[in-house]
Design a protein around this motif. Structure first.
Motif, PDB file in Angstrom:
ATOM      1  N   THR A   1       3.604 -43.352-119.558  1.00 14.74           N
ATOM      2  CA  THR A   1       2.285 -43.173-119.073  1.00 14.74           C
ATOM      3  C   THR A   1       1.435 -42.653-120.040  1.00 14.74           C
ATOM      4  O   THR A   1       1.603 -41.803-121.041  1.00 14.74           O
ATOM      5  CB  THR A   1       2.438 -41.817-118.066  1.00 14.74           C
ATOM      6  N   ALA A   2       0.252 -43.293-120.401  1.00 19.69           N
ATOM      7  CA  ALA A   2      -0.758 -42.923-121.450  1.00 19.69           C
ATOM      8  C   ALA A   2      -1.198 -41.338-121.028  1.00 19.69           C
ATOM      9  O   ALA A   2      -1.239 -40.750-120.018  1.00 19.69           O
ATOM     10  CB  ALA A   2      -1.964 -43.737-121.331  1.00 19.69           C
ATOM     11  N   LYS A   3      -1.563 -40.686-122.108  1.00 18.40           N
ATOM     12  CA  LYS A   3      -1.802 -39.299-122.080  1.00 18.40           C
ATOM     13  C   LYS A   3      -3.014 -39.262-121.268  1.00 18.40           C
ATOM     14  O   LYS A   3      -3.688 -38.061-120.489  1.00 18.40           O
ATOM     15  CB  LYS A   3      -2.182 -38.659-123.425  1.00 18.40           C
ATOM     16  N   ASP A   4      -3.909 -40.044-120.942  1.00 15.85           N
ATOM     17  CA  ASP A   4      -5.211 -40.108-119.848  1.00 15.85           C
ATOM     18  C   ASP A   4      -4.561 -40.353-118.228  1.00 15.85           C
ATOM     19  O   ASP A   4      -5.169 -40.538-117.662  1.00 15.85           O
ATOM     20  CB  ASP A   4      -6.328 -40.789-120.262  1.00 15.85           C
ATOM     21  N   GLY A   5      -3.251 -40.684-118.466  1.00 15.54           N
ATOM     22  CA  GLY A   5      -2.851 -41.188-116.897  1.00 15.54           C
ATOM     23  C   GLY A   5      -2.635 -42.458-116.809  1.00 15.54           C
ATOM     24  O   GLY A   5      -2.093 -43.026-115.735  1.00 15.54           O
TER      25      GLY A   5
ATOM     26  N   SER B   1      11.320 -26.835-126.791  1.00 13.97           N
ATOM     27  CA  SER B   1      10.823 -28.027-125.721  1.00 13.97           C
ATOM     28  C   SER B   1       9.135 -28.368-126.005  1.00 13.97           C
ATOM     29  O   SER B   1       8.792 -27.910-126.774  1.00 13.97           O
ATOM     30  CB  SER B   1      10.950 -27.133-124.327  1.00 13.97           C
ATOM     31  N   TYR B   2       9.154 -29.872-125.586  1.00 15.89           N
ATOM     32  CA  TYR B   2       7.811 -30.348-125.854  1.00 15.89           C
ATOM     33  C   TYR B   2       7.161 -30.683-124.178  1.00 15.89           C
ATOM     34  O   TYR B   2       8.274 -30.748-123.119  1.00 15.89           O
ATOM     35  CB  TYR B   2       8.004 -31.732-126.179  1.00 15.89           C
TER      36      TYR B   2
ATOM     37  N   THR C   1       8.435 -36.249-116.586  1.00 13.44           N
ATOM     38  CA  THR C   1       7.442 -35.423-116.020  1.00 13.44           C
ATOM     39  C   THR C   1       6.645 -34.648-116.983  1.00 13.44           C
ATOM     40  O   THR C   1       7.294 -34.553-118.567  1.00 13.44           O
ATOM     41  CB  THR C   1       8.040 -34.319-115.209  1.00 13.44           C
ATOM     42  N   LYS C   2       5.568 -34.215-116.885  1.00 10.68           N
ATOM     43  CA  LYS C   2       4.638 -33.664-117.894  1.00 10.68           C
ATOM     44  C   LYS C   2       5.542 -32.284-118.402  1.00 10.68           C
ATOM     45  O   LYS C   2       5.231 -31.927-119.656  1.00 10.68           O
ATOM     46  CB  LYS C   2       3.442 -33.226-117.563  1.00 10.68           C
ATOM     47  N   ASP C   3       6.138 -31.482-117.537  1.00 11.85           N
ATOM     48  CA  ASP C   3       6.924 -30.315-118.164  1.00 11.85           C
ATOM     49  C   ASP C   3       8.142 -30.589-118.619  1.00 11.85           C
ATOM     50  O   ASP C   3       8.963 -29.505-119.130  1.00 11.85           O
ATOM     51  CB  ASP C   3       6.775 -29.194-116.899  1.00 11.85           C
TER      52      ASP C   3
END
Length: 185
Positions: free
Chosen positions: A170-174, A60-61, A92-94
């Protein structure tokens, strides 16, 4: 009675032969699909290497703050060797549904679908890897305003319902990360 028994055996033999042919055809498709996934992950290992381990073994990532982490079946994890290559995600991030990586101005999108045609059979649920194809030796600024052409490593030759589309991530900075005028090849 002997004649009907012989015919029954011939029918059974023909049926077994047809079933064997179908099983072989499905097995060949699965082998070809497995080879495509392996080659796509080899590409990821070359272009976007992990600090340790291989994309082949990722289960998973996860997006952790502004970093992409790859988790392995044994619970260990690793980030990208060059963290700046991770630029955006969807979902989602998870449990991202897509991850966008970038190297030398070209984007690569990893899409995940646990019930997808390919993703259902992959350890990390990887459904596709799409590579932004360079059209010519143009500058990054010129490329960003032009159409982006994408090549699918896992669904090559298959038509998409969204052959031309704008994609929002969504960019990694939000913030927002947009890839406009995408044309899938």
């Amino acid at each position: 009675m002997n004649m009907s028994m012989i015919q029954s055996k011939q029918i059974q033999s023909n049926l077994n032969s047809l079933i064997a042919e179908e099983v072989l055809a499905v097995a060949q498709v699965n082998v070809a699909e497995h080879e495509k996934i392996a080659k796509a992950k080899q590409f990821l290992d070359r272009a976007f290497p992990l600090n340790s381990g291989s994309h082949q073994d990722v289960s998973s990532y996860v997006v952790y703050y502004q970093h992409l982490l790859a988790f392995f079946a044994d619970g260990s994890h690793s980030g990208l060797r060059q963290p700046k290559q991770f630029v955006a995600f969807n979902g989602t991030k998870d449990s991202p549904s897509a991850i966008v990586l970038q190297d030398q101005g070209c984007h690569v999108e990893l899409s995940f679908d646990r019930s997808g045609m390919i993703g259902a059979r992959d350890l990390a649920n990887l459904e596709d890897v799409q590579i932004e194809a360079p059209l010519s030796m143009e500058t990054t600024e010129a490329r960003s305003s032009a159409s982006r052409h994408w090549l699918s490593l896992l669904h090559a030759g298959m038509s998409s319902a969204n052959d031309t589309q704008d994609k929002q991530f969504t960019a990694k900075d939000g913030g927002d990360y947009s890839l406009k005028n995408i044309v899938n090849l």
